[in-house]
Design an enzyme around this catalytic site. Sequence first.
Site, PDB file in Angstrom:
ATOM      1  N   ALA A  65       0.879  -1.169   0.000  1.00 14.83           N
ATOM      2  CA  ALA A  65       0.000   0.000   0.000  1.00 14.83           C
ATOM      3  C   ALA A  65       0.918   1.221   0.000  1.00 14.83           C
ATOM      4  O   ALA A  65       2.089   1.121   0.397  1.00 14.83           O
ATOM      5  CB  ALA A  65      -0.872  -0.022   1.250  1.00 14.83           C
ATOM      6  N   GLY A 110       0.696  -4.880   0.780  1.00 13.14           N
ATOM      7  CA  GLY A 110      -0.462  -4.925  -0.113  1.00 13.14           C
ATOM      8  C   GLY A 110      -0.161  -5.609  -1.441  1.00 13.14           C
ATOM      9  O   GLY A 110      -1.070  -6.115  -2.105  1.00 13.14           O
ATOM     10  N   GLU A 113      -0.508  -9.215  -0.748  1.00 12.14           N
ATOM     11  CA  GLU A 113      -1.953  -9.434  -0.574  1.00 12.14           C
ATOM     12  C   GLU A 113      -2.671  -9.457  -1.922  1.00 12.14           C
ATOM     13  O   GLU A 113      -3.581 -10.259  -2.138  1.00 12.14           O
ATOM     14  CB  GLU A 113      -2.522  -8.346   0.353  1.00 12.14           C
ATOM     15  CG  GLU A 113      -2.010  -8.524   1.782  1.00 12.14           C
ATOM     16  CD  GLU A 113      -2.245  -7.321   2.681  1.00 12.14           C
ATOM     17  OE1 GLU A 113      -1.871  -6.194   2.284  1.00 12.14           O
ATOM     18  OE2 GLU A 113      -2.795  -7.491   3.781  1.00 12.14           O
ATOM     19  N   GLU A 133       4.640  -5.148   7.283  1.00 12.06           N
ATOM     20  CA  GLU A 133       3.894  -4.077   7.972  1.00 12.06           C
ATOM     21  C   GLU A 133       4.376  -3.817   9.391  1.00 12.06           C
ATOM     22  O   GLU A 133       4.333  -2.684   9.857  1.00 12.06           O
ATOM     23  CB  GLU A 133       2.392  -4.404   7.986  1.00 12.06           C
ATOM     24  CG  GLU A 133       1.698  -4.252   6.641  1.00 12.06           C
ATOM     25  CD  GLU A 133       1.764  -5.495   5.770  1.00 12.06           C
ATOM     26  OE1 GLU A 133       2.522  -6.431   6.090  1.00 12.06           O
ATOM     27  OE2 GLU A 133       1.052  -5.518   4.756  1.00 12.06           O
TER      28      GLU A 133
HETATM   29  N1  CAA Z   1       4.656   3.211  -0.655  1.00 14.11           N
HETATM   30  C1  CAA Z   1       5.049   4.400  -1.155  1.00 14.11           C
HETATM   31  N2  CAA Z   1       6.228   4.560  -1.772  1.00 14.11           N
HETATM   32  C2  CAA Z   1       7.043   3.492  -1.876  1.00 14.11           C
HETATM   33  C3  CAA Z   1       6.682   2.237  -1.366  1.00 14.11           C
HETATM   34  C4  CAA Z   1       5.427   2.126  -0.732  1.00 14.11           C
HETATM   35  N3  CAA Z   1       4.967   0.975  -0.254  1.00 14.11           N
HETATM   36  N4  CAA Z   1       7.694   1.378  -1.600  1.00 14.11           N
HETATM   37  C5  CAA Z   1       8.635   2.072  -2.239  1.00 14.11           C
HETATM   38  N5  CAA Z   1       8.248   3.353  -2.419  1.00 14.11           N
HETATM   39  C6  CAA Z   1       8.969   4.435  -3.046  1.00 14.11           C
HETATM   40  C7  CAA Z   1      10.118   4.932  -2.177  1.00 14.11           C
HETATM   41  O1  CAA Z   1       9.643   5.823  -1.205  1.00 14.11           O
HETATM   42  C8  CAA Z   1      11.011   5.552  -3.210  1.00 14.11           C
HETATM   43  O2  CAA Z   1      10.481   6.829  -3.550  1.00 14.11           O
HETATM   44  P1  CAA Z   1      11.449   8.148  -3.530  1.00 14.11           P
HETATM   45  O3  CAA Z   1      12.439   7.873  -4.621  1.00 14.11           O
HETATM   46  O4  CAA Z   1      10.499   9.251  -3.838  1.00 14.11           O
HETATM   47  O5  CAA Z   1      12.057   8.189  -2.177  1.00 14.11           O
HETATM   48  C9  CAA Z   1      10.825   4.672  -4.438  1.00 14.11           C
HETATM   49  O6  CAA Z   1       9.603   3.952  -4.226  1.00 14.11           O
HETATM   50  C10 CAA Z   1      11.939   3.645  -4.602  1.00 14.11           C
HETATM   51  O7  CAA Z   1      12.055   2.947  -3.384  1.00 14.11           O
HETATM   52  P2  CAA Z   1      13.465   2.647  -2.674  1.00 14.11           P
HETATM   53  O8  CAA Z   1      14.428   3.755  -2.965  1.00 14.11           O
HETATM   54  O9  CAA Z   1      13.193   2.341  -1.244  1.00 14.11           O
HETATM   55  O10 CAA Z   1      13.922   1.355  -3.473  1.00 14.11           O
HETATM   56  P3  CAA Z   1      14.890   0.187  -2.965  1.00 14.11           P
HETATM   57  O11 CAA Z   1      15.141  -0.658  -4.171  1.00 14.11           O
HETATM   58  O12 CAA Z   1      16.038   0.746  -2.235  1.00 14.11           O
HETATM   59  O13 CAA Z   1      14.015  -0.634  -1.897  1.00 14.11           O
HETATM   60  C11 CAA Z   1      12.039  -1.799  -1.108  1.00 14.11           C
HETATM   61  C12 CAA Z   1      12.909  -1.381  -2.334  1.00 14.11           C
HETATM   62  C13 CAA Z   1      12.800  -2.797  -0.237  1.00 14.11           C
HETATM   63  C14 CAA Z   1      10.789  -2.433  -1.694  1.00 14.11           C
HETATM   64  C15 CAA Z   1      11.698  -0.526  -0.292  1.00 14.11           C
HETATM   65  O14 CAA Z   1      11.209   0.484  -1.164  1.00 14.11           O
HETATM   66  C16 CAA Z   1      10.652  -0.769   0.754  1.00 14.11           C
HETATM   67  O15 CAA Z   1      10.950  -1.323   1.798  1.00 14.11           O
HETATM   68  N6  CAA Z   1       9.399  -0.338   0.468  1.00 14.11           N
HETATM   69  C17 CAA Z   1       8.305  -0.459   1.438  1.00 14.11           C
HETATM   70  C18 CAA Z   1       7.766  -1.877   1.476  1.00 14.11           C
HETATM   71  C19 CAA Z   1       6.669  -1.966   2.513  1.00 14.11           C
HETATM   72  O16 CAA Z   1       6.881  -1.694   3.694  1.00 14.11           O
HETATM   73  N7  CAA Z   1       5.470  -2.373   2.056  1.00 14.11           N
HETATM   74  C20 CAA Z   1       4.322  -2.496   2.923  1.00 14.11           C
HETATM   75  C21 CAA Z   1       3.516  -1.222   2.909  1.00 14.11           C
HETATM   76  S1  CAA Z   1       2.282  -1.204   4.151  1.00 14.11           S
HETATM   77  C22 CAA Z   1       0.995  -2.120   3.522  1.00 14.11           C
HETATM   78  O17 CAA Z   1       1.062  -2.653   2.427  1.00 14.11           O
HETATM   79  C23 CAA Z   1      -0.166  -2.265   4.450  1.00 14.11           C
HETATM   80  C24 CAA Z   1      -1.267  -3.094   3.935  1.00 14.11           C
HETATM   81  O18 CAA Z   1      -1.265  -4.309   3.959  1.00 14.11           O
HETATM   82  C25 CAA Z   1      -2.506  -2.436   3.502  1.00 14.11           C
END
Ligand code: CAA
Length: 259
Positions: A65, A110, A113, A133
């Site tokens: 998400a 998400g 999911e 999460e």
């Molecule tokens: N939401 C919003 N933006 C996201 C994102 C997310 N879930 N995942 C990545 N991005 C964005 C980053 O913020 C970044 O944007 P900026 O360049 O503007 O800073 C861009 O995508 C590239 O990301 P990274 O620089 O972090 O890329 P990376 O290759 O170094 O890392 C990753 C990749 C390990 C996937 C890392 O981006 C990460 O950990 N992302 C979050 C994953 C996460 O926690 N997902 C769960 C979300 S909560 C959820 O989903 C709840 C639910 O069930 C409803």
Amino acid sequence: MEFKNIEIKKEGRIAIVTISREKALNALNADTIAELKTFFHNHWRDDSILGVIITGAGKSFVAGADIKELAECDVNSAVETSRLGLYLMHLIENFPRPVIAAVNGFALGGGCELAMACDIRLASEKAKFGQPEVNLGLIPGYGGTQRLARLVGRGKAKQLIFSGDMIDAAEAYRIGLADEVYSPEELMEKALELANKIASKAPVAVSKAKECINKGLDINLSTGCDFEKISFGTIYGTNDCKEGMAAFMEKRKAEFKGE
Ligand code: CAA
């Protein structure tokens, strides 16, 4: 509705839905969820589509998400955000045609999911799965606590959700989260091959089988078998059922029309 975050391509009778928010690793913001919902609503009764493949643009399937939107939520809007995401997952899970996830990269939160709401998950060797999460002080909100436990068992689901660990495609395959693993180059070709193979079968039978399997997972065995019995009878009202059996008797290939 013009789509900005997803791209739709038709390959014969298969629709390929590519989530295309590469700058955010295809994170599901509210607009993307709304576009996906519109796509599935619009094609609910579209007989020109016999299967759907969902994939992501670039190096990610869906990285979760959208955390930037989640950060703005309060208690009430978080419940609403979850409701909207859950509704989309429900739509996909119950879409009358098979939906295949071609997991090309990150399928986190998400994204995992979304993949789990699909009928079958094909993964690239580069795919990474996880429910991270807890790293954000959250729990899964789009069905992860429910579907992951049903797919991989409660112990593995708890291990993944409590630890927030990311696993690779081989591990996802080992625990039953991914159904097949292919090289990145092969992934879409294999997804289309499978979707087309399924599309060559009797469409109403495939749809009924999907409904029976989904229903059965929510109810007890004997009620599930009762549902199967009624559905088995219902299928006899289709021309494809007559055609399939006639073709067998006449030693020819069946020509299904989806009716
Ligand atoms: N939401 C919003 N933006 C996201 C994102 C997310 N879930 N995942 C990545 N991005 C964005 C980053 O913020 C970044 O944007 P900026 O360049 O503007 O800073 C861009 O995508 C590239 O990301 P990274 O620089 O972090 O890329 P990376 O290759 O170094 O890392 C990753 C990749 C390990 C996937 C890392 O981006 C990460 O950990 N992302 C979050 C994953 C996460 O926690 N997902 C769960 C979300 S909560 C959820 O989903 C709840 C639910 O069930 C409803």
